[in-house]
Design an enzyme around this catalytic site. Structure first.
Site, PDB file in Angstrom:
ATOM      1  N   GLU A  52     -39.086  31.138 -13.541  1.00 47.32           N
ATOM      2  CA  GLU A  52     -39.428  30.357 -14.342  1.00 47.32           C
ATOM      3  C   GLU A  52     -40.088  29.365 -14.051  1.00 47.32           C
ATOM      4  OE1 GLU A  52     -36.592  26.248 -15.914  1.00 47.32           O
ATOM      5  OE2 GLU A  52     -35.742  28.052 -15.375  1.00 47.32           O
TER       6      GLU A  52
ATOM      7  N   ASP B 120     -27.706  27.557 -11.642  1.00 49.66           N
ATOM      8  CA  ASP B 120     -28.531  27.868 -11.354  1.00 49.66           C
ATOM      9  C   ASP B 120     -28.864  29.537 -11.403  1.00 49.66           C
ATOM     10  OD1 ASP B 120     -30.545  25.790 -10.554  1.00 49.66           O
ATOM     11  OD2 ASP B 120     -28.466  25.530  -8.432  1.00 49.66           O
TER      12      ASP B 120
ATOM     13  N   ASP C 196     -34.609  31.456 -10.840  1.00 50.50           N
ATOM     14  CA  ASP C 196     -35.503  29.697 -10.521  1.00 50.50           C
ATOM     15  C   ASP C 196     -35.485  29.208  -9.823  1.00 50.50           C
ATOM     16  OD1 ASP C 196     -34.623  27.922 -12.557  1.00 50.50           O
ATOM     17  OD2 ASP C 196     -32.438  27.609 -11.776  1.00 50.50           O
TER      18      ASP C 196
END
Length: 164
Positions: free
Chosen positions: A67, A140, A7
């Site tokens: 992501e 996160d 992420d």
């Protein structure tokens, strides 16, 4: 199969590593790479790339997923994030690994069943699916694990399990 989920963030990049075997998922490791908010951009990008390189060397993932960020309120922050993502993707490519990207909508839909789930719902589902009590304080980290779980369910690795 070992999956590294990332992420990316302009100051904190979450990572989550899971193993997937015949549809069964297991937690391997997770944490955050602190890129920092201060300092010159090249140094921050190098820290992100070095952190991903170290993760790849330590855990030898079979597959990597990231992501995909498609919108951001602040243009400057969006540009820095894009640079960080670029450094991460370049490091994954340098390691000879393919990288699959998923939007937040795809990830949330894969884990929670709806694309507009709250981050806390995603974290709760990550903990359930991996049978862990906590992912730490950082969203996160749970987001990175969610990327890896999404990939395990939807990525090419699943098709490979079904064939074998």
């Amino acid at each position: 199969m070992t999956i590294l989920g990332i992420d990316p963030g302009s100051s904190i990049t979450g990572f989550g590593i899971i193993s997937a075997d015949r549809g069964r998922l297991a937690f391997v490791a997770a944490g955050a790479l602190r890129v920092g908010r201060s300092g010159d951009l090249p140094a921050r990008l190098r820290r992100a790339a070095d952190g991903v390189r170290d993760l790849i060397l330590e855990h030898a993932p079979d597959e990597v997923c990231v992501e995909r960020v498609f919108q951001h309120a602040n243009v400057h922050s969006a540009l820095v994030l894009a640079h960080v993502r670029g450094a991460i993707l370049a490091e994954v490519d340098r390691a000879g690994l393919a990288c699959r990207e998923y939007t937040a909508l795809q990830i949330k839909k894969a884990l929670v069943g709806q694309g507009h789930a709250a981050k806390e719902q995603v974290r709760s589902m990550v903990q359930r699916l991996l049978r862990i009590h906590s992912t730490g304080d950082s969203l996160d980290v749970s987001d990175a694990l969610a990327v890896a779980i999404c990939h395990a369910h939807a990525g090419p690795g699943l098709r490979r399990w079904e064939q074998g």
